[in-house]
Design an enzyme around this catalytic site. Structure first.
Site, PDB file in Angstrom:
ATOM      1  N   SER A 268       0.839  -1.195   0.000  1.00 33.53           N
ATOM      2  CA  SER A 268       0.000   0.000   0.000  1.00 33.53           C
ATOM      3  C   SER A 268       0.883   1.258   0.000  1.00 33.53           C
ATOM      4  CB  SER A 268      -0.976  -0.046   1.176  1.00 33.53           C
ATOM      5  OG  SER A 268      -2.021   0.883   1.014  1.00 33.53           O
TER       6      SER A 268
ATOM      7  N   ASP B  32      -9.346  -5.494  -4.792  1.00 32.80           N
ATOM      8  CA  ASP B  32      -8.480  -4.517  -4.118  1.00 32.80           C
ATOM      9  C   ASP B  32      -8.990  -3.099  -4.297  1.00 32.80           C
ATOM     10  OD1 ASP B  32      -6.176  -3.311  -2.990  1.00 32.80           O
ATOM     11  OD2 ASP B  32      -4.845  -4.717  -4.011  1.00 32.80           O
TER      12      ASP B  32
ATOM     13  N   HIS C 106      -7.228  -6.035  -0.496  1.00 29.00           N
ATOM     14  CA  HIS C 106      -6.025  -5.228  -0.283  1.00 29.00           C
ATOM     15  C   HIS C 106      -4.930  -5.957   0.494  1.00 29.00           C
ATOM     16  CE1 HIS C 106      -4.088  -1.362  -0.567  1.00 29.00           C
ATOM     17  NE2 HIS C 106      -4.028  -1.172   0.737  1.00 29.00           N
TER      18      HIS C 106
END
Length: 303
Positions: free
Chosen positions: A115, A255, A282
């Site tokens: 991320s 995601d 995610h």
């Protein structure tokens, strides 16, 4: 789904000096004499290392794994009085360089960023550090403009009542209300972590953000999809051609980092491959743990 195998205990932990502060780290496995280590950069910004701990199982393949808490969260130095001018991408790049030097691995290491960690990893890689052997960008956007566009599209697919609650509280500035938090969880269960209930390491991350949200709220905003912090105009797209190491892209089919947000990495990094995890959002390192470890481990070994 993952979550059934114990997270390995660290072989060592420590505090690395960074300027006037301390960066907490843990090493799973033994540094030196074997495969070059994997350094894991957590997301947020300001989310802490906990939710990425299953990646420590890469050490079961013989490669040491380093996790750390970036400045401002977890077991590293907290600085709740610092403002937006302090919390910059450059600060975290400098911290990473400092940690690599402290651990004596700056001449040979791999980086995996998840991320925000993938955004930071890309920023690190475009500078072409001599010791970087490979790059894994997991569940990350190439720009926040793309991230926000993706978030808008995913929000439009939520139940109408949830959408209305989100919009009303964002307009009123009451994103800390219980009603907003409940609506937020509908998005998170679809696009952040589809393992329910969330495993303890994910709960630990959210708890730490709630305890000290200085970095997260300053750089990102109140949550994953309402980005109003200092990163809202961030992009690395125009510099991706500078990355000169083998790169693995990881994303989940569900995601919040949708394929459109990842595509510039695939288009512009010269030596790149992309793995989409069909049953993940995610956090495929949790949602499809065993396959994730196999894919990432095989990539690292191939380098």
């Amino acid at each position: 789904m993952g979550g059934f195998v114990a997270i390995p205990e660290p072989d060592r932990t420590g505090l690395a000096l960074f300027k006037d502060w301390r960066t907490w780290y843990r090493v799973t496995g033994t540094l030196g004499g074997g495969p070059e280590p994997l350094v894991v950069l957590h997301g947020g910004p300001g989310a802490g290392h906990d939710y990425t701990l299953r990646i420590a199982r890469i050490a079961e393949q013989g490669r040491p794994v380093i996790h750390y808490d970036q400045l401002g969260i977890g077991l590293s130095t907290h600085l709740p009085d610092r403002g937006a001018d302090f919390w910059t991408v450059q600060l975290f790049l400098d911290e990473l360089d400092s940690l690599l030097a402290t651990l004596g691995i700056q001449d040979g290491y791999h980086v995996l960023g998840q991320s925000w960690g993938g955004m930071l990893a890309a920023e690190h890689a475009v500078r072409r550090p001599a010791g970087l052997r490979s790059l894994t960008i997991a569940n990350s956007p190439a720009s926040m403009e793309l991230w926000l566009a993706a978030a808008a599209g995913l929000r439009a697919e939520l139940p109408p009542a949830v959408q209305e609650t989100l919009l009303a509280h964002e307009a009123a500035g009451t994103t800390d209300s219980d009603a907003y938090k409940a609506a937020e969880q509908v998005f998170y269960a679809r696009h952040v972590c589809r393992v329910t209930p969330n495993p303890p390491e994910v709960d630990a991350t959210w708890a730490k953000v709630a305890e000290d949200g200085t970095v997260y709220h300053t750089m990102n905003g109140p949550n994953e999809f309402h980005v109003i912090g200092t990163l809202k105009d961030w992009t690395v797209i125009d510099r991706l051609h500078l990355i000169d190491v083998p790169t693995l892209l990881v994303s989940g089919r569900h995601d919040e980092a949708t394929p459109a947000t990842v595509q510039p990495f695939a288009d512009r990094i010269p030596d790149v491959r992309w793995e989409i995890f069909e049953d993940s959002s995610h956090m495929p390192h949790i949602e499809e743990e065993e396959r994730y470890l196999q894919v990432v481990g095989a990539f690292l070994d191939s380098v």
